[in-house]
Design an enzyme around this catalytic site. Structure first.
Site, mmCIF file in Angstrom:
data_model
loop_
_atom_site.group_PDB
_atom_site.id
_atom_site.type_symbol
_atom_site.label_atom_id
_atom_site.label_comp_id
_atom_site.label_asym_id
_atom_site.label_seq_id
_atom_site.Cartn_x
_atom_site.Cartn_y
_atom_site.Cartn_z
ATOM 1 C CD GLU A 1 -2.594 1.066 2.512
ATOM 2 O OE1 GLU A 1 -3.577 1.579 2.774
ATOM 3 O OE2 GLU A 1 -1.503 1.282 3.662
ATOM 4 N NE ARG B 1 8.073 5.473 8.135
ATOM 5 C CZ ARG B 1 8.176 4.259 8.627
ATOM 6 N NH1 ARG B 1 7.308 3.991 7.330
ATOM 7 N NH2 ARG B 1 8.348 3.620 9.214
ATOM 8 C CG HIS C 1 1.133 5.010 7.200
ATOM 9 N ND1 HIS C 1 1.439 3.919 7.607
ATOM 10 C CD2 HIS C 1 2.018 5.702 6.798
ATOM 11 C CE1 HIS C 1 2.847 3.600 6.632
ATOM 12 N NE2 HIS C 1 3.025 5.073 6.281
ATOM 13 C CB CYS D 1 -0.187 -2.093 5.433
ATOM 14 S SG CYS D 1 -0.785 -1.254 6.164
HETATM 15 C C1 CIR Z 1 6.907 0.096 8.293
HETATM 16 O O1 CIR Z 1 7.409 0.810 9.464
HETATM 17 O O2 CIR Z 1 6.842 0.528 7.010
HETATM 18 C C2 CIR Z 1 6.808 -1.277 7.946
HETATM 19 N N1 CIR Z 1 7.148 -1.603 8.982
HETATM 20 C C3 CIR Z 1 5.105 -1.062 8.510
HETATM 21 C C4 CIR Z 1 3.937 0.385 6.778
HETATM 22 C C5 CIR Z 1 2.531 -0.019 7.264
HETATM 23 N N2 CIR Z 1 1.858 0.573 5.775
HETATM 24 C C6 CIR Z 1 1.179 0.835 6.104
HETATM 25 O O3 CIR Z 1 0.569 0.816 7.316
HETATM 26 N N3 CIR Z 1 0.333 1.051 4.693
#
Ligand code: CIR
Length: 258
Positions: A67, A132, A162, A249
Site C-alpha cells: 500500500e 513518513r 500512518h 497495508c
Molecule cells: C514500516 O514501518 O514501514 C513497516 N514496518 C510497516 C508499514 C505498514 N504500512 C501501512 O500501514 N501502510
C-alpha cells in the site's frame, strides 16, 4: 465490466528486520506471517477481487506492505516516495505492474509520502501529516490529482504510524477512527464511528465489495460496525501487526475495465 484487482506481494523471509516506529521489536515468524497473508488473499478473492502478485522482493523486509508504494484512483496511479530510506527500493516493481492499468504520475525529489497516509473518500482525499509524509508530498499529490477533480486535505495525525492506522473510510460515508490519534473534526462530511475503547488499533479496516475486513484481534469494533449495518469479516494478520502492518497495508485495491 469492471473488475476489482488486489495487488499483493509475498512476505519477505527478512520480515523480522522490518522498520518499527511505535512498536518494540518482538520475534516475528515470517512463515506464520506468510500463512496469514495467504489467508488474507483468499478472503480478498472471496470478496470478489482478482489477486495479482507483484514481483517478490525477498531482500526488502517491508516489501509485503505494498500500500505504501502507490496511490491508485480511477484515472491515474501516483508512485510514492516512501518516507523511510530502507523502503525506497520497493516502488519500481509496483510501478511496473500498475503501468498495465493506469497512466503513472510521480512525486518530486523533495517529497516523501507513504500510501498508508492516504485515505480516499470519493473525490476527497485526506493525507496524514505523519513522520513518513511531508508537506511537499501532500502538495505534489494534490497537483497530480487536481486535474481529475480530487481535493487533497492535509490531516493532523499523531501517536501512530500512518493516517490509516488512525482511521479508514467505509463507503459510502463512514469513517472508522481512533479519536486519540486523529480528530473526528477532520472529517466534517463523514459519519464518525469510533473504535471500541479497548481496541486502539482497530481503525485499520479494508472494504472490498460489500464486506469490511476487520483485524481478528478487534471483535468488539466489528460488533460496533455490524450494529451500524456494516457487514464485517474478521481476518487474522497478527504476525504482520508485529511489523506495524495491518489490513490496508498489505494490498493495493483498484478497479480495472474488463
Ligand atoms: C514500516 O514501518 O514501514 C513497516 N514496518 C510497516 C508499514 C505498514 N504500512 C501501512 O500501514 N501502510
Amino acid at each position: 465490466m469492471t473488475r476489482t484487482i488486489a495487488l499483493v506481494r509475498e512476505v519477505s523471509p527478512l520480515l523480522s528486520e522490518c522498520a518499527l516506529t511505535h512498536l518494540t521489536r518482538t520475534s516475528i515468524d515470517s512463515t506464520v506471517a506468510s500463512r496469514q497473508h495467504h489467508e488474507y488473499c483468499r478472503v480478498l478473492a472471496g470478496a470478489g477481487a482478482r489477486v495479482e502478485w507483484l514481483a517478490p522482493l525477498p531482500q526488502h523486509p517491508d516489501g509485503v506492505f505494498v500500500e505504501d508504494t502507490a496511490i491508485v484512483v480511477d484515472e491515474v496511479a501516483v508512485i510514492t516516495r516512501p518516507g523511510i530510506e530502507s523502503r525506497a527500493g520497493e516502488t519500481a516493481t509496483t510501478a511496473e505492474a500498475l503501468a498495465r492499468y493506469r497512466t503513472l504520475a510521480h512525486l518530486s525529489d523533495a517529497a516523501t509520502l507513504d500510501g498508508g497516509d492516504v485515505m480516499c473518500a470519493g473525490r476527497t482525499i485526506y493525507v496524514g501529516r505523519s513522520g513518513r509524509t511531508n508537506a511537499v508530498g501532500i502538495a505534489d499529490l494534490g497537483k497530480a490529482l487536481a486535474p481529475f477533480g480530487y481535493t487533497v486535505h492535509g490531516t493532523e495525525v499523531s501517536g501512530c504510524l500512518h493516517l490509516k492506522t488512525a482511521c479508514t473510510f467505509v463507503p459510502p460515508n463512514v469513517v472508522v477512527l481512533n479519536p486519540a490519534w486523529v480528530s473526528p473534526q477532520s472529517f466534517p462530511a463523514l459519519e464518525i464511528v469510533r473504535v471500541h475503547p479497548d481496541e486502539p488499533h482497530a481503525a485499520n479496516t479494508l472494504t472490498v465489495g460489500s464486506v469490511t475486513l476487520v483485524g481478528a484481534a478487534f471483535p468488539r469494533t466489528a460488533e460496533v460496525l455490524e450494529r451500524r449495518g456494516i457487514r464485517t469479516r474478521l481476518v487474522d494478520l497478527s504476525e504482520l501487526a508485529k511489523a506495524e502492518g495491518a489490513l490496508t497495508c498489505s494490498s493495493i485495491i483498484l478497479e480495472s475495465q474488463g
